[in-house]
Design an enzyme around this catalytic site. Structure first.
Site, PDB file in Angstrom:
ATOM      1  N   PHE A 125       1.025  -1.190  -0.167  1.00  0.00           N
ATOM      2  CA  PHE A 125       0.142   0.062   0.102  1.00  0.00           C
ATOM      3  C   PHE A 125       0.794   1.301  -0.063  1.00  0.00           C
ATOM      4  O   PHE A 125       2.000   1.129   0.769  1.00  0.00           O
ATOM      5  CB  PHE A 125      -0.920   0.114   1.287  1.00  0.00           C
ATOM      6  CG  PHE A 125      -2.184  -0.797   1.048  1.00  0.00           C
ATOM      7  CD1 PHE A 125      -2.593  -1.432  -0.069  1.00  0.00           C
ATOM      8  CD2 PHE A 125      -3.158  -0.587   2.049  1.00  0.00           C
ATOM      9  CE1 PHE A 125      -3.757  -2.334   0.013  1.00  0.00           C
ATOM     10  CE2 PHE A 125      -4.278  -1.417   2.167  1.00  0.00           C
ATOM     11  CZ  PHE A 125      -4.665  -1.928   0.981  1.00  0.00           C
ATOM     12  N   LYS A 126       0.448   2.211  -0.798  1.00  0.00           N
ATOM     13  CA  LYS A 126       1.079   3.495  -0.979  1.00  0.00           C
ATOM     14  C   LYS A 126       0.208   4.468   0.042  1.00  0.00           C
ATOM     15  O   LYS A 126      -0.572   4.977  -0.776  1.00  0.00           O
ATOM     16  CB  LYS A 126       1.481   3.934  -2.275  1.00  0.00           C
ATOM     17  CG  LYS A 126       2.421   5.211  -2.234  1.00  0.00           C
ATOM     18  CD  LYS A 126       2.875   5.550  -3.596  1.00  0.00           C
ATOM     19  CE  LYS A 126       3.971   6.510  -3.475  1.00  0.00           C
ATOM     20  NZ  LYS A 126       4.212   7.557  -2.443  1.00  0.00           N
ATOM     21  N   TYR A 127       0.667   4.610   1.138  1.00  0.00           N
ATOM     22  CA  TYR A 127      -0.517   5.397   2.350  1.00  0.00           C
ATOM     23  C   TYR A 127      -0.399   6.801   1.684  1.00  0.00           C
ATOM     24  O   TYR A 127       0.775   7.590   1.410  1.00  0.00           O
ATOM     25  CB  TYR A 127      -0.118   5.113   3.723  1.00  0.00           C
ATOM     26  CG  TYR A 127      -0.019   3.690   3.960  1.00  0.00           C
ATOM     27  CD1 TYR A 127      -1.413   3.236   4.370  1.00  0.00           C
ATOM     28  CD2 TYR A 127       0.818   2.811   4.109  1.00  0.00           C
ATOM     29  CE1 TYR A 127      -1.618   1.811   4.823  1.00  0.00           C
ATOM     30  CE2 TYR A 127       0.565   1.664   4.347  1.00  0.00           C
ATOM     31  CZ  TYR A 127      -0.323   1.089   4.961  1.00  0.00           C
ATOM     32  OH  TYR A 127      -0.724  -0.268   4.992  1.00  0.00           O
ATOM     33  N   GLU A 163      -2.853   5.920  -1.860  1.00  0.00           N
ATOM     34  CA  GLU A 163      -2.506   6.575  -3.308  1.00  0.00           C
ATOM     35  C   GLU A 163      -2.239   5.615  -4.263  1.00  0.00           C
ATOM     36  O   GLU A 163      -2.255   6.104  -5.532  1.00  0.00           O
ATOM     37  CB  GLU A 163      -1.324   7.569  -3.144  1.00  0.00           C
ATOM     38  CG  GLU A 163      -1.560   8.819  -2.029  1.00  0.00           C
ATOM     39  CD  GLU A 163      -0.164   9.466  -2.049  1.00  0.00           C
ATOM     40  OE1 GLU A 163       0.879   9.199  -1.919  1.00  0.00           O
ATOM     41  OE2 GLU A 163      -0.344  10.766  -1.955  1.00  0.00           O
ATOM     42  N   ASP A 200       7.405  12.205  -3.386  1.00  0.00           N
ATOM     43  CA  ASP A 200       7.791  11.568  -2.022  1.00  0.00           C
ATOM     44  C   ASP A 200       8.571  10.397  -2.155  1.00  0.00           C
ATOM     45  O   ASP A 200       9.471  10.283  -1.160  1.00  0.00           O
ATOM     46  CB  ASP A 200       6.290  11.269  -1.294  1.00  0.00           C
ATOM     47  CG  ASP A 200       5.612  10.179  -1.899  1.00  0.00           C
ATOM     48  OD1 ASP A 200       5.291  10.518  -3.475  1.00  0.00           O
ATOM     49  OD2 ASP A 200       5.055   9.241  -1.557  1.00  0.00           O
TER      50      ASP A 200
END
Length: 846
Positions: free
Chosen positions: A446-448, A615, A845
């Site tokens: 998961f890309k938080y 995301e 990021d």
């Protein structure tokens, strides 16, 4: 994921960098009339540095400098009030003749200082550079550094920039080694490492009053000068050029200028403004010629030279190769000669035809190849050490003391000093991921939608804990997250096997009752610094995804599968305990699945990530892989599963909503302004400010910045269309537009329409687009905007309107879109992966 704000009203007030970013709003008010009274202070406390910093208290206290006169007589400057002022040429100041009404009452400027014209050219090939520059002090004269800054400001050539930096650093290493550290900080327009909380804190009123005090000019005269030149450095140069001092001032030195900056940053409490102004005045009075211009630009945090980090590290490595510090052995028998250029090698190179040795496409001689090999090895070593320990405070003393010998061991990865994070490459689809990685095993995570955090922690044998939390950009966030600090203390208690570690993680806001993920917008509502644990209202969870250091041992060389195994072995998830009275943060590992589960499972996992307000996905290679040949680019591409600081690799791939078609429809927008680019985009406009058309007011309203989706060809054509000297450009806002909180460096005449897409429509504290049409008092903006094409078939009055934007936003809300907060973040994605000449401009990021 760090949401770095590029706008001053959303960044933390205590920025660790001494930014070289142009703040147009501050500059526009730079020479406005100062207020009658301002609260002031005077404290010279030393900044508190983090563990491992070598900066001492003595280094932050300026040495005594000869006192300067408190009262300065100047000639009349009456012409400023009656006629426009021509922009000053970069030459030494010229004395002005006195007028009958204003008799000359003072003596001439000091002749003791060495002017920049005394030095030979710095942008020449370092091989033929003459290091015998004039010097009368053990401390490097500021005029030498100014000579370098003048040279840097006059070129965009990377070769010339590297040569200039290399040569000036060689001179300092040879003649003024103790001045090397402050010289590097001044060249890079910083005061300290990024993770040190120190800020210059010079307001526009202090600077304008300082110029008025030393020159005798009125606020109106200063404003007229600025309106003519558009640059505070040019204004200070023009004002100082008419000054005659009664007492000659000693020449400025590099250490004195740097230490004066530290003193300014340390001024706190009552009387600080007056103390800062006094320091600034002393600097300006002692400066001569071009020193004034670049000193003022440094004070304004707008140096505007191409000395980016990568260039400085390259030049530093080459300077040590060519001019080894005293005490470093270059005897062939010592085995260290391979790192340094011997006198015999340099003599042979000087005898060669420089046009052959430096020209592209021509066979280079063996001696030149040998020197290039030494350069490459040295640059690689210095950069590898720096990305693991990004502090000149340790790197430069280590180089001066022992050169390249065992440099990595003497400046190692250290708990308490953040390393530059590993970065991922963007992809558009799962098909592209499988094409890139083939059958290689990978993990999908998961890309938080949170804030990326690097957690450094150690517990001493006596039970004392040292804990630091750093952002994606190495800014110290420790005081922002007391609940995470409390979590780490609990982890040490529950996991005695871990005595020190460096962990990569994502801090995400969660629902305290259900543990459901919240958006970054809700996380951003937390206070930014000096938070008390009892005052925490928004609960967070630390989702760990990598481990770079454990119990005194670096893990960077291990594969991702091995690092992940250490992470899951030594730490355990932790949620709210029944005994928890205070809001301690939760801890968990990122949710993930393996490629062995099949493509269908990965597709379902991506859908689950989006449903959970993430995301997208991060795809990470698990094991070592052979080097892959990129057929499109015709070059080898590395696929390392090791942790590679500050490298954007294809072993980490990110599949984000903002790289796919997410908001459905596109927007037609109007370019209305821009900022100067950085790195390889320095000669272009990037980012560009885009606006909607407001039919109610009959003018554009600024929506967002955009720096993604543009090709190099488009950048060049845009720069040609919007040339600063053309009728389509202005340094002042000549055309009506509602800019909100945006203050571009150049304003465009609204006349063309572009098509734009983005990830989400967000509430924004900067944009005023659609303000009043949504429940919030804020406007709307576009998150991660991406240029699609130019709409030549549309006029500006046919662009998208604020009401159209609101309809899209409501549709997004109905679909459960994340609607994250627009804090000025940008996405700079080049799917063709063009190689930057030097430090790239990326504001993503991971």
């Amino acid at each position: 994921m760090s949401k770095r704000a590029l706008s001053s009203n959303v960044t933390p007030s205590k920025n660790k960098r001494f930014k070289a970013q142009h703040n147009q709003h501050q500059i526009d008010h730079f020479f406005a009339s100062p207020k009658a009274k301002q609260p002031s202070t005077t404290s010279t406390s030393t900044p508190e540095f983090v563990q491992g910093s070598s900066r001492s208290k003595a280094a932050t206290t300026a040495p005594k400098h000869p006192a300067t006169p408190e009262v300065i007589d100047v000639d009349a400057f009456e012409s400023l009030n009656s006629a426009p002022v021509a922009a000053p040429e970069p030459v030494s100041p010229v004395k002005k003749k006195s007028t009958p009404s204003q008799p000359l009452r003072v003596a001439k400027v000091s002749e003791s200082a060495i002017g920049i014209d005394t030095y030979s050219a710095l942008d020449v090939d370092p091989v033929v550079y003459d290091q015998s520059q004039p010097s009368g002090s053990s401390k490097a004269p500021y005029s030498l550094l100014t000579r370098a800054l003048v040279s840097l400001s006059q070129t965009r050539s990377r070769i010339a920039i590297i040569n200039t930096l290399t040569n000036v650093l060689r001179t300092i290493i040879l003649k003024h080694p103790t001045s090397l550290l402050p010289a590097v900080y001044l060249l890079s327009n910083t005061l300290a490492p990024q993770f040190v909380s120190i800020e210059l804190g010079l307001g526009a009123s202090i600077l304008s009053r300082s110029i008025q005090q030393i020159s005798g000019l009125s606020p109106a005269a200063l404003k007229k000068l600025y309106n003519t030149t558009g640059d505070p450095g040019d204004v200070a140069f023009a004002a100082k050029s008419n000054l005659r001092t009664l007492v000659p001032h000693p020449p400025l030195t590099v250490p004195y200028v740097y230490e004066s900056m530290i003193r300014i940053a340390n001024c706190k409490g009552p009387g600080a403004a007056k103390e800062k102004q006094k320091i600034v005045e002393k600097l300006l009075l002692a400066a001569i010629g071009e020193e004034v211009r670049y000193l003022m630009r440094t004070l304004c945090q707008n140096l505007r030279v191409g000395a980016v980090r990568t260039s400085i590290l390259t030049a530093l490595a080459r300077a040590i190769v060519l001019t080894p510090p005293l005490g470093v052995s270059t005897d062939p028998s010592s085995g260290e000669i391979e790192h340094y250029a011997s006198s015999d090698l340099l003599t042979k190179l000087k005898e060669l035809d420089p046009s052959i040795s430096s020209s592209k496409g021509k066979a280079r001689d063996a001696e030149r190849e040998e020197l290039i090999g030494k350069f490459q090895r040295a640059e690689s070593l210095v950069k590898q050490v720096y990305v693991k320990h990004p502090s000149y405070d340790q790197l430069i003393p280590a180089l001066l003391e022992g050169g390249f010998d065992s440099l990595a061991d003497r400046v190692p990865l250290t708990v308490g000093i953040p390393l530059l994070p590993m970065l991922g490459s963007p992809t558009r689809s799962l098909d592209e991921i499988y094409n890139r990685l083939g059958g290689l095993p990978f993990a999908a995570e998961f890309k938080y939608d949170g804030q990326r955090a690097q957690i450094h922690a150690s517990r001493s044998p006596d039970g004392k804990d040292t804990i630091k939390i750093f952002s994606r950009h190495l800014e110290d966030m420790t005081s922002k997250y007391p609940d995470v600090i409390a979590l780490v203390k609990e982890m040490f208690d529950e996991t005695p096997k871990a005595t020190s570690f460096v962990m990569d993680a994502e801090i995400v806001a969660i629902d305290p009752a259900t543990g459901a993920l919240k958006t970054f917008q809700e996380l951003s509502n937390r206070a930014r610094k000096d938070v008390n644990l009892q005052d925490v209202k928004i609960l967070v969870c630390v989702f760990a995804f990598d481990l770079m250091h454990l119990n005194g041992e670096p893990l960077l060389g291990l594969t991702f599968r091995e690092r992940r195994s250490h992470l899951r072995t030594h730490f355990t998830p932790r949620a709210k305990q029944p005994t928890d009275v205070l809001p301690i943060a939760h801890f968990n590992f990122v949710e993930s699945c393996e490629s062995e589960d099949g493509k269908t499972t990965i597709e379902g996992f991506l859908a689950k990530a989006v449903e959970n307000r993430c995301e997208g996905l991060m795809i990470k290679l698990l094991d070592k892989a052979p080097v892959d040949l990129d057929a499109k680019q015709g070059r080898l591409k590395s696929l390392p599963s090791t942790y590679e600081p500050d490298i954007r690799t294809s072993a980490w791939l990110k599949l984000k909503k903002d790289y796919m078609d997410t908001i459905g429809d596109s927007l037609d927008v109007i370019p209305v302004g821009a900022w100067h680019g950085n790195g390889r985009k320095a000669q272009w406009w990037s980012p560009v400010l885009l606006a909607l058309w407001n039919p109610t007011t009959g003018r554009p309203v600024a929506l967002c910045k955009c720096m993604s989706g543009f090709s190099d060809v488009f950048y060049k054509s845009m720069r040609e269309r919007y040339d600063p000297g053309s009728e389509l450009c202005s340094k002042q806002p000549l055309w009506e537009c509602d800019f909100g909180g945006y203050k571009p460096e150049i304003y465009f005449k609204p006349h063309e329409v572009w098509e734009l897409k983005g990830a989400d429509i967000t509430e924004s504290p900067i944009s005023v687009a659609a303000q009043g049409l949504v429940p919030s008092s804020r406007g709307l903006s576009l998150r991660f905007p991406r240029f699609i094409t130019t709409r030549e078939d549309k006029g500006i009055d046919q662009s998208s309107t604020p009401s159209f934007l609101v309809d899209m936003w409501r549709s997004q809300q109905g679909r459960g879109g994340c609607g994250g907060n627009d804090d000025g973040e940008l996405m700079d994605v080049d799917f063709e992966e063009s190689e930057p000449e030097y430090e790239s401009e990326v504001d993503d990021d991971t």
